[in-house]
Write a protein that holds these residues in place. Structure first.
Motif, mmCIF file in Angstrom:
data_model
loop_
_atom_site.group_PDB
_atom_site.id
_atom_site.type_symbol
_atom_site.label_atom_id
_atom_site.label_comp_id
_atom_site.label_asym_id
_atom_site.label_seq_id
_atom_site.Cartn_x
_atom_site.Cartn_y
_atom_site.Cartn_z
ATOM 1 N N LEU A 283 -8.238 6.309 -8.076
ATOM 2 C CA LEU A 283 -8.157 7.753 -7.920
ATOM 3 C C LEU A 283 -6.725 7.896 -8.737
ATOM 4 O O LEU A 283 -6.531 9.264 -9.517
ATOM 5 C CB LEU A 283 -7.510 8.496 -6.510
ATOM 6 C CG LEU A 283 -8.768 8.407 -5.407
ATOM 7 C CD1 LEU A 283 -8.208 8.677 -4.117
ATOM 8 C CD2 LEU A 283 -9.782 9.449 -5.960
ATOM 9 N N LEU B 167 -8.770 1.782 -3.881
ATOM 10 C CA LEU B 167 -8.873 3.579 -3.711
ATOM 11 C C LEU B 167 -7.962 4.231 -4.331
ATOM 12 O O LEU B 167 -8.383 5.100 -5.067
ATOM 13 C CB LEU B 167 -9.242 3.868 -2.229
ATOM 14 C CG LEU B 167 -9.860 5.371 -2.130
ATOM 15 C CD1 LEU B 167 -11.382 5.372 -2.648
ATOM 16 C CD2 LEU B 167 -9.905 5.750 -0.770
ATOM 17 N N ARG B 168 -6.871 3.948 -4.066
ATOM 18 C CA ARG B 168 -5.494 4.647 -4.643
ATOM 19 C C ARG B 168 -5.645 4.252 -5.984
ATOM 20 O O ARG B 168 -5.277 5.217 -6.815
ATOM 21 C CB ARG B 168 -4.553 4.107 -3.946
ATOM 22 C CG ARG B 168 -3.062 4.741 -4.321
ATOM 23 C CD ARG B 168 -1.879 4.123 -3.741
ATOM 24 N NE ARG B 168 -0.695 4.918 -4.107
ATOM 25 C CZ ARG B 168 0.097 4.691 -5.254
ATOM 26 N NH1 ARG B 168 -0.632 4.144 -6.092
ATOM 27 N NH2 ARG B 168 1.031 5.333 -5.330
ATOM 28 N N LEU C 158 0.806 -1.397 -0.094
ATOM 29 C CA LEU C 158 -0.087 0.006 -0.018
ATOM 30 C C LEU C 158 0.965 1.182 -0.111
ATOM 31 O O LEU C 158 1.310 1.592 0.966
ATOM 32 C CB LEU C 158 -0.909 -0.170 1.163
ATOM 33 C CG LEU C 158 -1.698 1.129 1.298
ATOM 34 C CD1 LEU C 158 -3.026 1.208 0.325
ATOM 35 C CD2 LEU C 158 -2.826 1.178 2.780
ATOM 36 N N ALA C 159 1.077 1.858 -1.013
ATOM 37 C CA ALA C 159 2.078 2.976 -1.308
ATOM 38 C C ALA C 159 0.929 4.211 -0.864
ATOM 39 O O ALA C 159 -0.074 4.183 -0.789
ATOM 40 C CB ALA C 159 2.220 3.083 -2.733
ATOM 41 N N PRO C 160 1.638 5.301 -0.371
ATOM 42 C CA PRO C 160 1.102 6.563 -0.034
ATOM 43 C C PRO C 160 0.583 7.138 -1.261
ATOM 44 O O PRO C 160 1.187 7.013 -2.473
ATOM 45 C CB PRO C 160 2.340 7.297 0.691
ATOM 46 C CG PRO C 160 3.402 6.738 0.195
ATOM 47 C CD PRO C 160 3.221 5.388 -0.129
ATOM 48 N N LEU C 161 -0.483 7.914 -1.155
ATOM 49 C CA LEU C 161 -0.940 8.812 -2.140
ATOM 50 C C LEU C 161 0.024 9.789 -2.696
ATOM 51 O O LEU C 161 0.584 10.490 -1.891
ATOM 52 C CB LEU C 161 -2.305 9.392 -1.786
ATOM 53 C CG LEU C 161 -3.488 8.507 -1.235
ATOM 54 C CD1 LEU C 161 -4.441 9.083 -0.460
ATOM 55 C CD2 LEU C 161 -4.114 8.080 -2.494
ATOM 56 N N LEU D 91 -8.011 0.425 0.695
ATOM 57 C CA LEU D 91 -7.258 1.647 0.597
ATOM 58 C C LEU D 91 -6.482 1.580 -0.818
ATOM 59 O O LEU D 91 -6.200 2.430 -1.682
ATOM 60 C CB LEU D 91 -6.276 2.193 1.584
ATOM 61 C CG LEU D 91 -7.061 2.524 2.875
ATOM 62 C CD1 LEU D 91 -5.938 2.581 3.972
ATOM 63 C CD2 LEU D 91 -7.884 3.965 2.656
ATOM 64 N N ILE E 126 -13.655 11.597 -4.386
ATOM 65 C CA ILE E 126 -13.430 10.199 -3.592
ATOM 66 C C ILE E 126 -14.825 9.770 -3.336
ATOM 67 O O ILE E 126 -14.749 8.671 -3.193
ATOM 68 C CB ILE E 126 -12.985 11.101 -2.239
ATOM 69 C CG1 ILE E 126 -11.621 11.762 -2.274
ATOM 70 C CG2 ILE E 126 -12.753 10.141 -1.073
ATOM 71 C CD1 ILE E 126 -11.307 12.579 -0.994
#
Lengths: 193, 138
Positions: free
Chosen positions: A187, A183-184, A116-119, A180, A133
């Motif tokens: 986006l 979601l990433r 899970l990489a940061p946004l 998440l 979102i």
């Protein structure tokens, strides 16, 4: 009613069962916005969310005598809200089918998202990010949405989420991570070219 | 990692529930409470009337039992032949107890208990109904 506002949930339940009607009003007011937001996000319809919220509190009232006052009222009422929302979606036969699930309900994409990489920061510079979102979250499987809302909207701990959704702790953590990650991905796919 | 995503959710607008939703919920709970109260009163009233009928029948049964068994005649001897009773008091009380319509008495006491057990909650619930009716008028 001002005196009751400072009392913990479980004490309010005890007072209501002892005949103090105002205690229930305080509890309803305390959780109204949370439950309304939660049901609105899960069912995707604010008008229906009104009915689902009302139904949640009615069910809670009917079962108040069975509520174990040693447990958390918060997780108990969210459990009722979740079940009420899921029942509604089932009756409507519209448990949102996520594009990321196969016919057996397995989310193969989420399984393959290892890290899970940061946004990236540019996401926060987008116009109308709030709407993006909302649309992105609506594409997630309902069970991921529930975990994510409780974690990030309502500041629940993972244990509280597990208790509210009647799921094992590890499952909840895993769903959060996968939700998440999806979601990433959504986006990032919507990034302006 | 979480802080990055927490920042994302900070952009999400919380939806305000409609202004009348709170009062709508409270009213619907009150409506349900009143309905259950009336249902309870109706059940208790029927139960109480049934137990009153049972008590009346049991009382008649006891009265008939006392008359048929000769208990009353035995009992009257205390007043008419007290000296003899005083001498043979053990046999007297034995005969008196044998003449008691025991079965009818047991039925009567049980009916009475049932009657009281319906009457107390009925009175309590009727009081609540009248109290809430008076509050509505005010």
């Amino acid at each position: 009613m001002n005196n009751f506002n400072n009392l913990i949930d479980e004490k309010l339940v005890e007072l209501y069962l002892d005949g103090e009607a105002v205690a229930l009003d305080v509890l309803v007011e305390r959780y109204l916005k949370w439950i309304y937001n939660f049901t609105a996000r899960l069912c995707g319809d604010r008008k229906e969310a009104e009915d689902l919220t009302q139904e949640t509190f009615l069910k809670a009232w009917k079962n108040l005598k069975k509520f174990d006052q040693k447990k958390s009222f918060k997780t108990w009422i969210f459990n009722i809200a979740k079940n009420t929302s899921i029942d509604y979606l089932r009756k409507k036969k519209s448990i949102p089918f996520s594009n990321f699930e196969n016919k057996d309900g397995e989310n193969l994409l989420a399984e393959n998202l290892v890290d899970l990489a940061p946004l990236p920061p540019e996401i926060f510079e987008r116009n109308n990010l709030a709407r993006e979102i909302e649309v992105a979250i609506a594409k997630l499987p309902v069970k991921y949405q529930a975990v994510i809302f409780l974690k990030f909207n309502n500041d629940f701990t993972f244990q509280e989420i597990a208790d509210s959704l009647d799921e094992p702790l590890d499952t909840v953590k895993s769903r959060c991570r996968r939700g998440l990650a999806l979601l990433r991905k959504i986006l990032m796919e919507n990034a302006p070219k | 990692m979480d802080q990055n995503y927490e920042k994302l959710f900070g952009y999400l607008n919380e939806v305000e529930p409609p202004q009348n939703l709170l009062s709508k919920i409270i009213l619907s709970v009150q409506r349900q409470e009143k309905f259950l109260l009336k249902k309870r009163c109706a059940f208790l009233l029927v139960g109480w009337m049934g137990s009153a009928a049972l008590l009346f029948w049991a009382a008649q049964s006891v009265a008939d039992g006392f008359i048929e068994s000769g208990f009353l005649k035995f009992f009257a001897l205390i007043f008419s032949d007290f000296k003899i009773i005083a001498v043979y008091w053990q046999s007297y009380f034995l005969s008196l107890s044998e003449a008691l319509p025991t079965a009818s008495l047991i039925v009567f006491f049980v009916s009475f208990l049932i009657f009281i057990n319906f009457l107390k909650p009925l009175a309590k619930n009727v009081k609540i109904v009248f109290a809430s009716a008076r509050l509505r008028i005010i």
